[in-house]
Design a protein around this motif. Structure first.
Motif, short mmCIF file in Angstrom:
data_model
loop_
_atom_site.label_atom_id
_atom_site.label_comp_id
_atom_site.label_asym_id
_atom_site.label_seq_id
_atom_site.Cartn_x
_atom_site.Cartn_y
_atom_site.Cartn_z
N ALA A 29 -22.23 -5.17 -24.15
CA ALA A 29 -23.31 -5.17 -23.17
C ALA A 29 -22.81 -5.67 -21.82
O ALA A 29 -23.16 -5.11 -20.77
CB ALA A 29 -24.48 -6.02 -23.65
N LEU A 30 -21.99 -6.70 -21.83
CA LEU A 30 -21.42 -7.21 -20.60
C LEU A 30 -20.46 -6.20 -19.99
O LEU A 30 -20.50 -5.96 -18.77
CB LEU A 30 -20.69 -8.53 -20.86
N ALA A 31 -19.61 -5.59 -20.80
CA ALA A 31 -18.66 -4.60 -20.30
C ALA A 31 -19.40 -3.43 -19.65
O ALA A 31 -18.99 -2.93 -18.59
CB ALA A 31 -17.77 -4.10 -21.43
N GLU A 32 -20.49 -3.00 -20.26
CA GLU A 32 -21.27 -1.90 -19.69
C GLU A 32 -21.88 -2.30 -18.35
O GLU A 32 -21.89 -1.50 -17.40
CB GLU A 32 -22.38 -1.50 -20.66
N ALA A 33 -22.39 -3.54 -18.26
CA ALA A 33 -22.97 -4.01 -17.00
C ALA A 33 -21.91 -4.08 -15.91
O ALA A 33 -22.16 -3.70 -14.76
CB ALA A 33 -23.62 -5.38 -17.20
N VAL A 34 -20.72 -4.57 -16.25
CA VAL A 34 -19.64 -4.65 -15.27
C VAL A 34 -19.26 -3.26 -14.77
O VAL A 34 -19.11 -3.03 -13.57
CB VAL A 34 -18.41 -5.38 -15.87
N ARG A 35 -19.13 -2.32 -15.68
CA ARG A 35 -18.75 -0.96 -15.28
C ARG A 35 -19.83 -0.32 -14.42
O ARG A 35 -19.52 0.42 -13.48
CB ARG A 35 -18.48 -0.11 -16.52
N SER A 36 -21.10 -0.58 -14.73
CA SER A 36 -22.18 0.02 -13.95
C SER A 36 -22.21 -0.51 -12.52
O SER A 36 -22.70 0.17 -11.61
CB SER A 36 -23.53 -0.25 -14.62
N LEU A 37 -21.69 -1.72 -12.31
CA LEU A 37 -21.67 -2.34 -10.98
C LEU A 37 -20.36 -2.13 -10.25
O LEU A 37 -20.24 -2.46 -9.07
CB LEU A 37 -21.94 -3.85 -11.10
N SER A 38 -19.37 -1.59 -10.94
CA SER A 38 -18.01 -1.54 -10.41
C SER A 38 -17.92 -0.85 -9.05
O SER A 38 -17.30 -1.36 -8.11
CB SER A 38 -17.09 -0.84 -11.41
N ALA A 39 -18.53 0.33 -8.91
CA ALA A 39 -18.40 1.09 -7.66
C ALA A 39 -19.00 0.35 -6.49
O ALA A 39 -18.38 0.23 -5.43
CB ALA A 39 -19.06 2.47 -7.82
N VAL A 40 -20.22 -0.17 -6.65
CA VAL A 40 -20.86 -0.86 -5.53
C VAL A 40 -20.14 -2.16 -5.21
O VAL A 40 -20.02 -2.55 -4.04
CB VAL A 40 -22.36 -1.12 -5.83
N VAL A 41 -19.62 -2.84 -6.22
CA VAL A 41 -18.88 -4.08 -5.98
C VAL A 41 -17.61 -3.81 -5.19
O VAL A 41 -17.28 -4.55 -4.25
CB VAL A 41 -18.56 -4.78 -7.32
N GLN A 42 -16.89 -2.75 -5.52
CA GLN A 42 -15.68 -2.42 -4.77
C GLN A 42 -16.00 -2.14 -3.31
O GLN A 42 -15.27 -2.55 -2.41
CB GLN A 42 -14.98 -1.22 -5.41
N ASP A 43 -17.11 -1.45 -3.08
CA ASP A 43 -17.52 -1.18 -1.69
C ASP A 43 -17.88 -2.47 -0.97
O ASP A 43 -17.50 -2.68 0.19
CB ASP A 43 -18.73 -0.24 -1.67
N MET A 44 -18.60 -3.35 -1.63
CA MET A 44 -19.06 -4.58 -0.99
C MET A 44 -17.92 -5.56 -0.72
O MET A 44 -17.90 -6.25 0.28
CB MET A 44 -20.13 -5.24 -1.85
N LEU A 45 -16.94 -5.58 -1.63
CA LEU A 45 -15.80 -6.48 -1.45
C LEU A 45 -14.71 -5.87 -0.58
O LEU A 45 -13.84 -6.59 -0.08
CB LEU A 45 -15.19 -6.85 -2.81
N GLY A 46 -14.74 -4.55 -0.41
CA GLY A 46 -13.70 -3.89 0.35
C GLY A 46 -12.38 -3.84 -0.39
O GLY A 46 -11.31 -3.86 0.22
N VAL A 47 -12.45 -3.76 -1.73
CA VAL A 47 -11.26 -3.73 -2.58
C VAL A 47 -11.39 -2.56 -3.54
O VAL A 47 -12.45 -2.34 -4.13
CB VAL A 47 -11.10 -5.04 -3.38
N ALA A 48 -10.32 -1.79 -3.72
CA ALA A 48 -10.35 -0.63 -4.60
C ALA A 48 -9.69 -0.94 -5.93
O ALA A 48 -8.62 -1.55 -5.99
CB ALA A 48 -9.64 0.55 -3.94
N ALA A 49 -10.36 -0.52 -7.02
CA ALA A 49 -9.80 -0.62 -8.37
C ALA A 49 -9.78 0.79 -8.95
O ALA A 49 -10.63 1.16 -9.77
CB ALA A 49 -10.64 -1.55 -9.22
N PRO A 50 -8.82 1.62 -8.54
CA PRO A 50 -8.86 3.06 -8.83
C PRO A 50 -8.60 3.46 -10.27
O PRO A 50 -9.01 4.54 -10.69
CB PRO A 50 -7.77 3.61 -7.91
N SER A 51 -7.92 2.63 -11.04
CA SER A 51 -7.54 3.05 -12.39
C SER A 51 -8.70 3.03 -13.37
O SER A 51 -8.67 3.69 -14.40
CB SER A 51 -6.41 2.17 -12.93
N GLY A 52 -9.73 2.23 -13.07
CA GLY A 52 -10.85 2.10 -13.99
C GLY A 52 -10.58 1.17 -15.16
O GLY A 52 -11.43 1.01 -16.04
N ARG A 53 -9.41 0.53 -15.18
CA ARG A 53 -9.09 -0.39 -16.28
C ARG A 53 -9.87 -1.70 -16.12
O ARG A 53 -10.11 -2.16 -15.01
CB ARG A 53 -7.60 -0.69 -16.33
N MET A 54 -10.24 -2.30 -17.26
CA MET A 54 -10.95 -3.57 -17.26
C MET A 54 -10.48 -4.41 -18.43
O MET A 54 -10.17 -3.89 -19.50
CB MET A 54 -12.47 -3.35 -17.37
#
Length: 221
Positions: free
Chosen positions: A81-106
């Motif tokens: 459940a936590l992993a799903e929540a993190v993935r659902s927020l990943s795109a917006v978080v990268q935009d807000m932090l100005g950091v790219a995590a392109p591989s999708g690994r977690m």
């Protein structure tokens, strides 16, 4: 689920060791409160507590003394459940932090803290998630910390201190300025993996495992 972000402007009032102006870049932090909701968060805390008891018993024996800090890798304790929540927020978080995590690994680990700070040991070590123990870059782009604890909270300390970045000798360095993040239950905090950070030591008068500071500490790459 409610999210807030704090970003600070670049400051240049500091003076470097060479006497010239030093630039300090404030670290962006993205924080989501009430992430999973009370029922799901309490269930995850109970599951994590039970898994930890079982793993510690197998690792140390049931009569062994509880450690001050204990961590379990993702393969021992999974939190879908936590992993799903993190993935659902990943795109917006990268935009807000100005950091790219392109591989999708977690990845993540579960950590318990329950220690009495000795004099001069009020905080843990300062480190960056993007650097491995041998000093090499590991490709991690975003760090996250998800905090859990019993309510009411039975410990003090446990805060996450995230430092700003300055420049020393032509290289990024840990600044003197920082932001302290409260260890609130069911709260998820994202920040760049390049940021220096550390955890305040936990003081738990009862000494009971269930009264400890619990967190899932992970990364995106």
């Amino acid at each position: 689920m409610m999210g807030t972000i704090a970003e600070y402007p670049v400051e240049s009032a500091a003076v470097s060791r060479t006497g010239s102006p030093a630039v300090t870049l404030a670290t962006a932090v993205c924080r989501f409160e009430d992430l999973l909701g009370a029922t799901a968060a309490d269930r995850l805390l109970e599951d994590a507590y039970a898994a930890q008891l079982e793993h510690m018993a197998a690792e140390r024996g049931r009569a062994a003394q509880m450690p001050e800090r204990w961590e379990s890798p993702e393969r021992v304790l999974r939190a879908p459940a936590l992993a799903e929540a993190v993935r659902s927020l990943s795109a917006v978080v990268q935009d807000m932090l100005g950091v790219a995590a392109p591989s999708g690994r977690m990845g993540y680990q579960f950590v318990m803290r329950n220690h009495q700070p000795a004099e001069g040991r009020e905080s843990g070590p300062t480190f960056r998630a993007c650097v491995d123990p041998k000093g090499g870059e590991n490709g991690r782009a975003v760090s996250f910390v998800y905090t859990l604890h019993r309510r009411p909270r039975e410990f003090t300390g446990g805060g996450l201190r995230i430092f700003d970045t300055t420049v020393r000798d032509g290289h990024p360095a840990c600044a003197d300025s920082f932001r302290d993040i409260r260890p609130d239950h069911d709260t998820l905090t994202f920040f760049p993996a390049s940021a220096w950070h550390r955890f305040q030591w936990v003081s738990c008068p009862s000494g009971r495992l269930m009264d400890s500071h619990f967190s899932f500490e992970g990364w995106l790459a």
